[in-house]
Design a protein around this motif. Sequence first.
Motif, mmCIF file in Angstrom:
data_model
loop_
_atom_site.group_PDB
_atom_site.id
_atom_site.type_symbol
_atom_site.label_atom_id
_atom_site.label_comp_id
_atom_site.label_asym_id
_atom_site.label_seq_id
_atom_site.Cartn_x
_atom_site.Cartn_y
_atom_site.Cartn_z
ATOM 1 N N ALA A 73 11.185 -21.730 47.364
ATOM 2 C CA ALA A 73 12.512 -22.401 48.688
ATOM 3 C C ALA A 73 11.428 -21.261 49.805
ATOM 4 O O ALA A 73 10.735 -20.542 49.325
ATOM 5 C CB ALA A 73 13.409 -22.107 48.602
ATOM 6 N N PHE A 74 12.105 -21.143 50.652
ATOM 7 C CA PHE A 74 11.244 -20.828 52.339
ATOM 8 C C PHE A 74 12.454 -20.420 52.952
ATOM 9 O O PHE A 74 13.361 -21.253 53.651
ATOM 10 C CB PHE A 74 10.591 -21.588 53.019
ATOM 11 N N GLU A 75 12.494 -18.519 53.370
ATOM 12 C CA GLU A 75 12.955 -18.499 54.025
ATOM 13 C C GLU A 75 12.811 -19.395 55.403
ATOM 14 O O GLU A 75 11.771 -19.017 56.288
ATOM 15 C CB GLU A 75 13.001 -17.157 54.866
ATOM 16 N N GLY A 76 13.531 -19.515 56.750
ATOM 17 C CA GLY A 76 13.547 -20.279 58.071
ATOM 18 C C GLY A 76 14.311 -21.343 58.369
ATOM 19 O O GLY A 76 15.376 -21.531 58.089
ATOM 20 N N THR A 109 5.131 -12.638 53.539
ATOM 21 C CA THR A 109 4.462 -12.882 52.624
ATOM 22 C C THR A 109 4.888 -13.850 51.570
ATOM 23 O O THR A 109 6.246 -14.107 51.801
ATOM 24 C CB THR A 109 3.270 -11.899 51.589
ATOM 25 N N THR A 110 4.809 -14.845 51.048
ATOM 26 C CA THR A 110 4.887 -15.146 49.283
ATOM 27 C C THR A 110 4.595 -15.147 48.473
ATOM 28 O O THR A 110 3.210 -14.766 48.182
ATOM 29 C CB THR A 110 4.559 -17.296 50.173
ATOM 30 N N ARG A 128 8.537 -18.061 46.256
ATOM 31 C CA ARG A 128 9.410 -17.770 47.062
ATOM 32 C C ARG A 128 8.431 -17.143 49.151
ATOM 33 O O ARG A 128 8.027 -16.337 47.847
ATOM 34 C CB ARG A 128 10.872 -16.452 47.070
ATOM 35 N N GLY A 129 9.298 -17.109 49.826
ATOM 36 C CA GLY A 129 7.953 -16.416 51.037
ATOM 37 C C GLY A 129 9.242 -17.459 52.028
ATOM 38 O O GLY A 129 10.254 -17.631 52.001
ATOM 39 N N ILE A 130 8.427 -16.597 53.270
ATOM 40 C CA ILE A 130 9.136 -17.426 54.760
ATOM 41 C C ILE A 130 7.715 -18.707 54.994
ATOM 42 O O ILE A 130 6.882 -18.566 54.467
ATOM 43 C CB ILE A 130 8.488 -16.200 55.781
ATOM 44 N N GLU A 131 8.586 -19.488 56.277
ATOM 45 C CA GLU A 131 7.721 -20.291 56.328
ATOM 46 C C GLU A 131 6.285 -19.971 57.094
ATOM 47 O O GLU A 131 6.954 -18.983 57.691
ATOM 48 C CB GLU A 131 8.880 -21.583 57.394
ATOM 49 N N PRO A 132 5.303 -20.474 57.064
ATOM 50 C CA PRO A 132 4.724 -19.869 57.337
ATOM 51 C C PRO A 132 4.509 -20.146 58.749
ATOM 52 O O PRO A 132 5.091 -21.218 59.343
ATOM 53 C CB PRO A 132 3.420 -20.518 56.654
#
Length: 349
Positions: free
Chosen positions: A18-21, A76-77, A96-100
């Motif tokens: 899953a990715f934040e954003g 980061t992820t 788990r990370g943030i959308e790049p």
Amino acid sequence: MIELEGVPELIDPVMVAAFEGWNDAGDAASTAVAHLDREWKGEVFAALDAEDYYDFQVNRPTVFLEGGVRKITWPTTRLSVVRIGGDKPRDLVLVRGIEPSMRWRSYCNEILGFAHELGVEMIVILGALLGDTPHTRPVPVSGVTSDADLARTMDLEETKYEGPTGIVGVLQEACTHAGVPAVSLWAAVPHYVSQPPNPKATLALLNRLEDLLDLRIPLGELPEDARAWQVGVDQLAAEDSEVAEYVQSLEEARDTAELPEASGEAIAREFERYLRRRDGGPGAGPGTGPGHATDGGEGGGTYLRENSGGRTRPPRPPRAEPGTAEGPDGADGADGADGADGAEDSSEE
């Protein structure tokens, strides 16, 4: 070259990401993976180099004190692994990370490299989008895939979405081209109450993941949080007659649309699902006994609040502009959050 020193040989591993954003309305998807990591005490074994994928003016690092020493946490992820016990133990690789911000193809290739080295059998990507759905009804969760065979064998929809996409859609297609079975699970979050957290949507995603992977997830306080969230939104919506009227119109539309689904076959499926949860199954842990899990849409969570932590009334719900968003099934959504906050209308699949 990917080195995985210290990672044991995994048992029937599945990767859950899953990715934040943009693809994380109400932070529902990233919170679901964080819950898995916390409940099963995941151990981080790898992190992608933040310099390669993030614009630090968009996703800023944070400074904190540890033992009087200032340190920096970079966006980061991270990848962690958890082992699910029971009669048939298996492992989950959690991403788990943030959308790049950039180099999405390299980013996906790096994640797929880890999946290959770890022998991952399938990748499940969680997402959440804003939609015209009432907060008083079960949270709709759609399971989609680009693989026709997988859609048929796992009773999923074959995605036909066309339009702007996020990292969830890009990773889904990268898996398809790499020959890795991949599924995306999408929860629909009411656009008029888009502020995170949304424990009701998180609970719905976890319940759908349980069904997909045939395992039991310890839910902890999440069902109670989900109930409290719904009560809080009920109270806030009741303060504005226009919002209350709008919610009622969404309820009527939802109930009318679902009426044909109340067939004997659908009821039988739901009853079987209830029995599986009541009797327990693979991965059952503390708190997973009878009555532990309810339908993903029936619970609630913490009271509605802004990112600052203060409570707020639901904004007056503007109707969705044509084409502002599409969900996994192609239904129009509504634009209700800023992308920098990681909870705007998204969607693809």
